[in-house]
Design an enzyme around this catalytic site. Structure first.
Site, PDB file in Angstrom:
ATOM      1  N   ARG A 210      -2.834  -0.731  -1.610  1.00 38.38           N
ATOM      2  CA  ARG A 210      -1.931  -0.742  -2.764  1.00 38.38           C
ATOM      3  C   ARG A 210      -0.527  -0.397  -2.294  1.00 38.38           C
ATOM      4  NH1 ARG A 210      -5.392  -0.160  -7.656  1.00 38.38           N
ATOM      5  NH2 ARG A 210      -7.303  -1.131  -6.856  1.00 38.38           N
ATOM      6  N   ARG A 218      -1.870  12.058  -5.384  1.00 41.72           N
ATOM      7  CA  ARG A 218      -3.145  11.385  -5.642  1.00 41.72           C
ATOM      8  C   ARG A 218      -3.130   9.873  -5.428  1.00 41.72           C
ATOM      9  NH1 ARG A 218      -3.702  11.893 -12.075  1.00 41.72           N
ATOM     10  NH2 ARG A 218      -1.576  11.399 -12.568  1.00 41.72           N
ATOM     11  N   HIS A 219      -2.101   9.394  -4.740  1.00 44.13           N
ATOM     12  CA  HIS A 219      -2.053   7.974  -4.385  1.00 44.13           C
ATOM     13  C   HIS A 219      -1.953   7.804  -2.882  1.00 44.13           C
ATOM     14  CE1 HIS A 219      -0.814   7.607  -8.621  1.00 44.13           C
ATOM     15  NE2 HIS A 219      -1.432   6.443  -8.547  1.00 44.13           N
ATOM     16  N   SER A 355     -12.383   3.118 -12.647  1.00 43.55           N
ATOM     17  CA  SER A 355     -12.267   2.302 -13.854  1.00 43.55           C
ATOM     18  C   SER A 355     -13.183   1.101 -13.726  1.00 43.55           C
ATOM     19  CB  SER A 355     -10.827   1.907 -14.162  1.00 43.55           C
ATOM     20  OG  SER A 355     -10.247   1.317 -13.063  1.00 43.55           O
TER      21      SER A 355
HETATM   22  P1  AMO Z   1      -8.412   0.582 -10.230  1.00 47.93           P
HETATM   23  O1  AMO Z   1      -7.158  -0.064  -9.824  1.00 47.93           O
HETATM   24  O2  AMO Z   1      -8.373   1.524 -11.397  1.00 47.93           O
HETATM   25  O3  AMO Z   1      -9.540  -0.490 -10.575  1.00 47.93           O
HETATM   26  O4  AMO Z   1      -9.011   1.361  -8.977  1.00 47.93           O
HETATM   27  C1  AMO Z   1     -10.281   1.979  -9.038  1.00 47.93           C
HETATM   28  C2  AMO Z   1     -10.224   3.388  -8.490  1.00 47.93           C
HETATM   29  O5  AMO Z   1      -9.765   3.362  -7.135  1.00 47.93           O
HETATM   30  C3  AMO Z   1      -8.993   4.518  -6.865  1.00 47.93           C
HETATM   31  N1  AMO Z   1      -7.639   4.109  -6.485  1.00 47.93           N
HETATM   32  C4  AMO Z   1      -6.839   4.812  -5.655  1.00 47.93           C
HETATM   33  N2  AMO Z   1      -7.035   5.955  -4.988  1.00 47.93           N
HETATM   34  C5  AMO Z   1      -6.025   6.409  -4.231  1.00 47.93           C
HETATM   35  N3  AMO Z   1      -4.845   5.798  -4.091  1.00 47.93           N
HETATM   36  C6  AMO Z   1      -4.595   4.649  -4.744  1.00 47.93           C
HETATM   37  N4  AMO Z   1      -3.412   4.036  -4.600  1.00 47.93           N
HETATM   38  C7  AMO Z   1      -5.624   4.085  -5.576  1.00 47.93           C
HETATM   39  N5  AMO Z   1      -5.727   2.997  -6.351  1.00 47.93           N
HETATM   40  C8  AMO Z   1      -6.939   3.032  -6.890  1.00 47.93           C
HETATM   41  C9  AMO Z   1      -8.953   5.330  -8.146  1.00 47.93           C
HETATM   42  C10 AMO Z   1      -9.249   4.307  -9.199  1.00 47.93           C
HETATM   43  O6  AMO Z   1      -9.842   4.869 -10.348  1.00 47.93           O
HETATM   44  N6  AMO Z   1     -10.977  -3.726  -9.768  1.00 47.93           N
HETATM   45  C11 AMO Z   1     -10.903  -2.447 -10.494  1.00 47.93           C
HETATM   46  C12 AMO Z   1     -12.236  -1.756 -10.522  1.00 47.93           C
HETATM   47  C13 AMO Z   1     -13.272  -2.494 -11.371  1.00 47.93           C
HETATM   48  O7  AMO Z   1     -12.958  -2.800 -12.545  1.00 47.93           O
HETATM   49  O8  AMO Z   1     -14.374  -2.693 -10.861  1.00 47.93           O
HETATM   50  C14 AMO Z   1      -9.860  -1.574  -9.818  1.00 47.93           C
HETATM   51  O9  AMO Z   1      -9.473  -1.765  -8.701  1.00 47.93           O
HETATM   52  O10 AMO Z   1      -9.979   6.301  -8.064  1.00 47.93           O
END
Ligand code: AMO
Length: 429
Positions: A210, A218-219, A355
Site C-alpha cells: 500500500r 498502524r500503517h 474487513s
Molecule cells: P483492507 O484494505 O481493509 O481490505 O485490508 C484488510 C486488512 O489488512 C490490514 N491492512 C494493513 N495493515 C497495515 N498497514 C497497512 N497499510 C494495511 N492495509 C491493510 C488491516 C486491514 O483491516 N480486499 C479487502 C479484504 C477483503 O474484503 O477480503 C482488503 O484488502 O488489518
C-alpha cells in the site's frame, strides 16, 4: 554435542554450549560470562586459578555478542540464572563481535526505533523482541492449522499485477519490461477468481503493498494479510469463521507461548464469542455522542471516532451494514436496501483488524458497481470474465497479521511486529 541452554537441567553434569556473550564481568581473579542462545542464558564462570591456561587465553578480551563455544562441567550455584554454571575446560571464540556494538543487546540503554531497525538483527537478539517473532510464528501456525482443519486450500497469488483492487491512489508502480505493472494491494481479485475455479474455500498469507503516504503507528507500506474466500457463503458465515479463527489463535498462543508472553509481560485474555455486532449507523451514533460530533451516513469513521467507539465497546466487535458508497465495488448491496452493503469490519478496541463482505457475484451488477466507483470495466476484464461462466455466490475477508499481533501483544507501533519494516522512509535493511 551442542546442548541448547534450556536443556541444561539439575541432572546435567557436563555440557557443550554455543551462544552469544550476553555480558562479561571481570572481577580480577574471577571472570563471569553470561552466554545466551535462543533458548536461554547460562553463566560461565572462570576462576583464574582453576581453569586451564589455554581457556583463559582463549577467553581473554572476548567482546560482548561474540559467538563462543564452551565445554565443561555443570555445577549448581544459587545466584546464577537458572541456578547452574559451567566452569569451562574448553573455550573457543567462534566469531568475534566488533566493538562498540551499534545497539545494546542487554537493553540497559534504551534505543530509538530507527537505531533498532538499522541493526535489526542485533535488536532481535534481545529475548523480549525475539518473543514477538516466535509468537508471530505461532499465530501463523495456529491460523493455518485452523483453516486446514476447516477444509481450506492454501493458495499463492501474484504480487505483480496490472490493476488496482482497493482503489488507485495507493499503488506502487513497477518497472516491468514494456508493460505498466504494480505491486498488488490485496489478493482480492485472485481469490474471487478461484471461487469461479471451484476451489470453494481458499486462504493465503502473503504480502500486500500500500503506497499510503501517511506515517502512522498502524500503517505499513508492506504488510502481511491473511485472506480468506468461501463459496456458497454470505457475510455472516465468514464473520463466524473469522471470530472462530481469532479465538483459536489466541488459545494456541496462550497454551504454547507462555514463556514468550512472560518475556513481553503480556497477560493474554482470550476474546469471548460471539463478538458483539453493531451497525455502521449505531457506530457513528456512539462516536457522535462521545465526541459531540456530527458524522452522518456515508462519512468515513476516522481515527478519533474509531477510538471512541472502541472505548465504548471495550472488546473485539464487528461493525456491519456499511454504506455501499464507502465500501469497494466488490461488496454486495442488500437487494432491498442497496445503499447498504453486506460488508463488515472486525475491530479491536484500538483499531480495525479485518474487513470483508459478501461479494457481488452477478456480472451485470459488478460492472455497474465498478462504473459507479468511476473505474473502467475494461481494465478489469481478466477478472470480470470469471463472472460470466458460472460464479458461485461467495464471501471473504482480509486480516492484517501485524495488526493482530500489535493488538494481541499491546505493541505501541506496528513496525514492532515486522522483522524488516517498510515505511515511507525505510527500505533497508
Ligand atoms: P483492507 O484494505 O481493509 O481490505 O485490508 C484488510 C486488512 O489488512 C490490514 N491492512 C494493513 N495493515 C497495515 N498497514 C497497512 N497499510 C494495511 N492495509 C491493510 C488491516 C486491514 O483491516 N480486499 C479487502 C479484504 C477483503 O474484503 O477480503 C482488503 O484488502 O488489518
Amino acid at each position: 554435542m551442542r546442548l541448547p541452554i534450556h536443556a541444561i537441567t539439575p541432572e546435567t553434569d557436563y555440557a557443550e554450549i554455543v551462544g552469544w556473550v550476553h555480558e562479561v564481568r571481570d572481577l580480577g581473579g574471577l571472570t563471569f560470562f553470561l552466554v545466551r542462545d535462543r533458548t536461554g542464558i547460562v553463566q560461565v564462570t572462570m576462576p583464574k586459578k582453576k581453569v586451564p591456561p589455554a581457556v583463559l587465553e582463549a577467553a581473554h578480551g572476548v567482546s560482548r555478542e561474540s559467538v563462543v563455544r564452551v565445554k565443561g562441567p555443570v555445577k549448581a550455584i544459587a545466584k546464577a540464572p537458572g541456578g547452574r554454571e559451567i566452569v569451562p575446560d574448553e573455550f573457543e571464540i567462534v566469531s568475534i563481535a566488533e566493538s562498540p556494538l551499534p545497539l545494546d543487546v542487554v537493553g540497559k540503554v534504551p534505543a530509538e526505533l530507527d537505531t533498532r531497525f538499522d541493526a535489526r538483527f542485533l535488536d532481535v537478539r534481545r529475548p523480549r523482541i525475539r518473543a514477538i517473532f516466535f509468537i508471530r510464528s505461532a499465530v501463523i501456525q495456529a491460523a493455518t492449522g485452523f483453516l486446514y482443519s476447516r477444509g481450506f486450500v492454501n493458495i499463492t497469488t501474484p504480487k505483480v499485477v496490472a490493476a488496482a483492487t482497493e482503489g488507485g491512489t495507493e499503488l506502487f508502480p513497477l518497472a516491468y519490461f514494456e508493460k505498466e505493472a504494480f505491486l498488488n494491494q490485496s489478493p482480492q481479485l485472485y481469490k474471487q477468481m478461484l471461487m469461479a475455479a471451484g476451489f470453494e474455500k481458499v486462504f493465503e498469507i502473503g504480502p500486500i503493498f500500500r503506497a499510503e503516504e501517511h506515517n502512522t503507528v498502524r500503517h505499513l507500506n508492506e504488510a502481511t494479510s491473511l485472506d480468506v474466500e468461501v463459496s456458497f457463503a454470505d457475510h455472516n458465515d465468514v464473520m463466524e469463521i473469522l471470530e472462530d479463527l481469532i479465538v483459536a489463535v489466541y488459545e494456541h498462543v496462550a497454551d504454547l507461548c507462555q514463556d514468550r508472553l512472560a518475556d513481553l509481560g503480556v497477560d493474554l485474555k482470550i476474546p469471548e464469542r460471539p463478538f458483539p455486532r453493531i451497525t455502521y449507523e449505531e457506530a457513528i451514533g456512539i462516536a457522535n455522542r462521545a465526541l459531540g460530533g456530527n458524522l452522518s451516513f456515508g462519512d468515513d469513521i476516522g481515527t478519533a471516532a474509531e477510538k471512541a467507539i472502541g472505548e465504548a465497546m471495550g472488546e473485539h466487535y464487528f461493525i456491519v451494514d456499511w454504506p455501499t458508497e464507502i465500501k469497494p465495488y466488490y461488496a454486495m448491496p442488500y437487494p432491498d436496501r442497496p445503499e447498504i452493503a453486506k460488508a463488515f469490519d472486525l475491530m479491536h478496541p484500538r483499531m480495525e483488524l479485518s474487513s470483508g463482505a459478501q461479494r457481488v457475484h452477478r456480472h451485470d451488477l459488478l460492472v455497474e458497481r465498478i462504473r459507479a466507483k468511476g473505474l473502467s470495466p475494461e481494465s478489469f476484464e481478466f477478472y470480470l470474465k470469471a463472472f460470466r461462466y458460472g460464479m458461485p455466490p461467495h464471501a471473504g475477508w482480509g486480516l492484517g497479521i501485524e495488526r493482530l499481533l500489535m493488538t494481541m501483544l499491546d505493541l505501541g507501533n506496528i513496525r514492532e511486529a515486522v522483522l524488516f519494516p517498510r515505511d515511507r522512509h525505510r527500505i533497508t535493511p
